[in-house]
Design a protein around this motif. Structure first.
Motif, mmCIF file in Angstrom:
data_model
loop_
_atom_site.group_PDB
_atom_site.id
_atom_site.type_symbol
_atom_site.label_atom_id
_atom_site.label_comp_id
_atom_site.label_asym_id
_atom_site.label_seq_id
_atom_site.Cartn_x
_atom_site.Cartn_y
_atom_site.Cartn_z
ATOM 1 N N GLY A 259 -8.199 -4.425 6.197
ATOM 2 C CA GLY A 259 -7.656 -3.268 6.911
ATOM 3 C C GLY A 259 -7.983 -3.230 8.395
ATOM 4 O O GLY A 259 -8.564 -4.165 8.947
ATOM 5 N N LYS B 68 0.837 -1.207 0.000
ATOM 6 C CA LYS B 68 0.000 0.000 0.000
ATOM 7 C C LYS B 68 0.879 1.267 0.000
ATOM 8 O O LYS B 68 1.941 1.281 -0.605
ATOM 9 C CB LYS B 68 -0.961 -0.003 1.186
ATOM 10 C CG LYS B 68 -1.845 -1.239 1.241
ATOM 11 C CD LYS B 68 -2.985 -1.079 2.192
ATOM 12 C CE LYS B 68 -3.761 -2.371 2.262
ATOM 13 N NZ LYS B 68 -4.962 -2.267 3.061
ATOM 14 N N ARG C 105 -1.344 -6.174 6.606
ATOM 15 C CA ARG C 105 -0.590 -5.772 7.804
ATOM 16 C C ARG C 105 0.296 -6.875 8.371
ATOM 17 O O ARG C 105 1.413 -6.624 8.809
ATOM 18 C CB ARG C 105 -1.564 -5.302 8.887
ATOM 19 C CG ARG C 105 -2.227 -3.973 8.578
ATOM 20 C CD ARG C 105 -3.560 -3.852 9.270
ATOM 21 N NE ARG C 105 -4.516 -4.843 8.789
ATOM 22 C CZ ARG C 105 -5.552 -5.306 9.485
ATOM 23 N NH1 ARG C 105 -5.763 -4.873 10.692
ATOM 24 N NH2 ARG C 105 -6.377 -6.198 8.948
ATOM 25 N N GLU D 274 -11.021 -10.603 -1.880
ATOM 26 C CA GLU D 274 -10.832 -9.795 -0.673
ATOM 27 C C GLU D 274 -12.156 -9.116 -0.323
ATOM 28 O O GLU D 274 -12.466 -8.035 -0.865
ATOM 29 C CB GLU D 274 -9.764 -8.727 -0.921
ATOM 30 C CG GLU D 274 -8.409 -9.300 -1.288
ATOM 31 C CD GLU D 274 -7.310 -8.299 -1.006
ATOM 32 O OE1 GLU D 274 -6.547 -8.518 -0.072
ATOM 33 O OE2 GLU D 274 -7.237 -7.282 -1.716
HETATM 34 C C1 PEP Z 1 -5.518 -5.672 1.768
HETATM 35 O O1 PEP Z 1 -5.702 -4.486 1.952
HETATM 36 O O2 PEP Z 1 -5.493 -6.127 0.611
HETATM 37 C C2 PEP Z 1 -5.313 -6.566 2.886
HETATM 38 C C3 PEP Z 1 -5.357 -7.848 2.665
HETATM 39 O O3 PEP Z 1 -5.062 -5.975 4.103
HETATM 40 P P1 PEP Z 1 -5.079 -6.619 5.562
HETATM 41 O O4 PEP Z 1 -4.495 -8.005 5.493
HETATM 42 O O5 PEP Z 1 -4.272 -5.698 6.378
HETATM 43 O O6 PEP Z 1 -6.531 -6.676 5.972
#
Ligand code: PEP
Length: 258
Positions: A175, A11, A237, A169
C-alpha cells in the motif's frame, strides 16, 4: 518452461463500469500473450463480479473474489457464500489478504476454514501470507510465514494442493505507506515458503505457485520476477490502469526471457 503469474486485487476501488472497462482493455492489450506461459487474474469488488464474469473470457483473465465465508448459508450478515460466488461464475478466491487479517482481525483458523471451504467448492484458493514490520525486526519472518502456511493449509490433501496458490505479501511492503521488499529478501522468504510447502505436500508442494506482492512497480518488477523462487507478481496500485499493467507484464516477461 515455468508459467508466470500476474494478478491484481482491485480492493475497494472501481465501479462496475470502471471494472468492465478495465477488464475489456486489459484483455485486448494482453490478448496476444500465450496463456500457456502466463496466468493473468483480476480480483474485483463483489458488486462487479457477476457483470465481470459475463464480460470476460476467463481463459484470458481469471476472475476472483476478495474473500468468502466458510459456510454455504446462514446467519452471517455481510458475508458472501461459496454458492453465491459459484453462481456469479468466479473461479478463484483470495483468502487472508493483509487487510483482512490486520484491519478486520481475521485469524489463521478462519483463513483455514475458508481455504477448506473454497477447495470443497471447486475454487482455486489464493492464500495470502506475510510478516509484519515487527516480525521482521526480530528476524521472525520465516517462522511467521511457516505458521501461517501450516495453520492456513491444515487439513488439505495432495489433491487439494493442486488448487492452492500462495501470495507472499509482507505487511510492511503493501500500500501507499509500504516499502517494497528487495529482490534478495523476497527470494529468501520465497525459498522458505517453498521449503515449507514441500514439507506439507511432498508430492505436489513444488508445483504450488508462490507470487510476490507489495509495492511492485515498473522499476522493481523485473528484478523480482527473475528470482528463481518467485513464480509471479501480485500487483496493487501499479496494475490499476490496464495500459500500465500491460507494460509492467511485458517488461517483466522480457526480463524473465519470455
Ligand atoms: C496489495 O495490497 O496486495 C498490494 C500488493 O498492493 P500494492 O502493490 O499497492 O502495494
Amino acid at each position: 518452461m515455468k508459467k508466470l503469474y500476474f494478478g491484481s486485487n482491485l480492493k475497494m476501488y472501481k465501479t462496475i463500469k470502471e471494472t468492465t472497462d478495465y477488464l475489456t482493455s486489459l484483455a485486448d492489450l494482453t490478448g496476444d500473450i500465450s496463456r500457456e506461459e502466463m496466468e493473468l487474474f483480476i480480483i474485483p469488488s463483489y458488486t462487479s463480479l457477476e457483470r465481470a464474469c459475463a464480460f470476460v473470457d476467463q481463459h484470458l483473465i481469471r476472475l476472483g473474489a476478495q474473500n468468502m465465508c466458510w459456510e454455504e448459508q446462514g446467519q452471517f450478515t455481510g458475508e458472501i457464500s461459496p454458492l453465491m460466488l459459484q453462481e456469479a461464475g468466479v473461479k478463484l478466491v483470495m483468502i487472508g489478504h493483509s487487510e483482512r487479517r490486520h484491519v478486520f482481525r481475521e485469524t489463521d483458523e478462519e483463513e483455514n476454514k475458508k481455504v477448506n471451504c473454497a477447495l470443497e467448492h471447486g475454487f482455486t484458493a489464493l492464500l495470502c501470507i506475510g510478516e509484519t514490520a515487527e516480525d521482521k525486526k526480530y528476524a521472525a519472518g520465516p517462522e511467521v510465514l511457516r505458521m501461517q502456511l501450516k495453520k492456513g493449509l491444515f487439513g488439505i490433501d495432495a489433491a487439494g494442493a493442486d488448487r492452492i496458490w500462495v501470495a507472499y505479501e509482507p505487511v510492511w511492503s503493501i500500500g501507499v505507506n509500504g516499502t517494497p521488499a528487495t529482490a534478495d529478501y523476497a527470494e529468501r522468504m520465497h525459498q522458505e515458503i517453498k521449503r515449507c510447502l514441500r514439507e506439507l505436500f511432498p508430492e505436489t508442494g513444488e508445483q504450488i505457485p508462490v507470487l510476490y506482492g507489495g509495492s511492485v512497480n515498473p522499476g522493481n518488477a523485473k528484478e523480482l520476477i527473475v528470482q528463481p523462487s518467485i513464480d509471479g507478481l501480485f500487483v496493487g496500485r501499479a496494475a490499476w490502469q490496464a495500459d500500465k499493467f500491460n507494460e509492467l507484464i511485458r517488461s517483466a516477461k522480457k526480463a524473465a526471457g519470455r
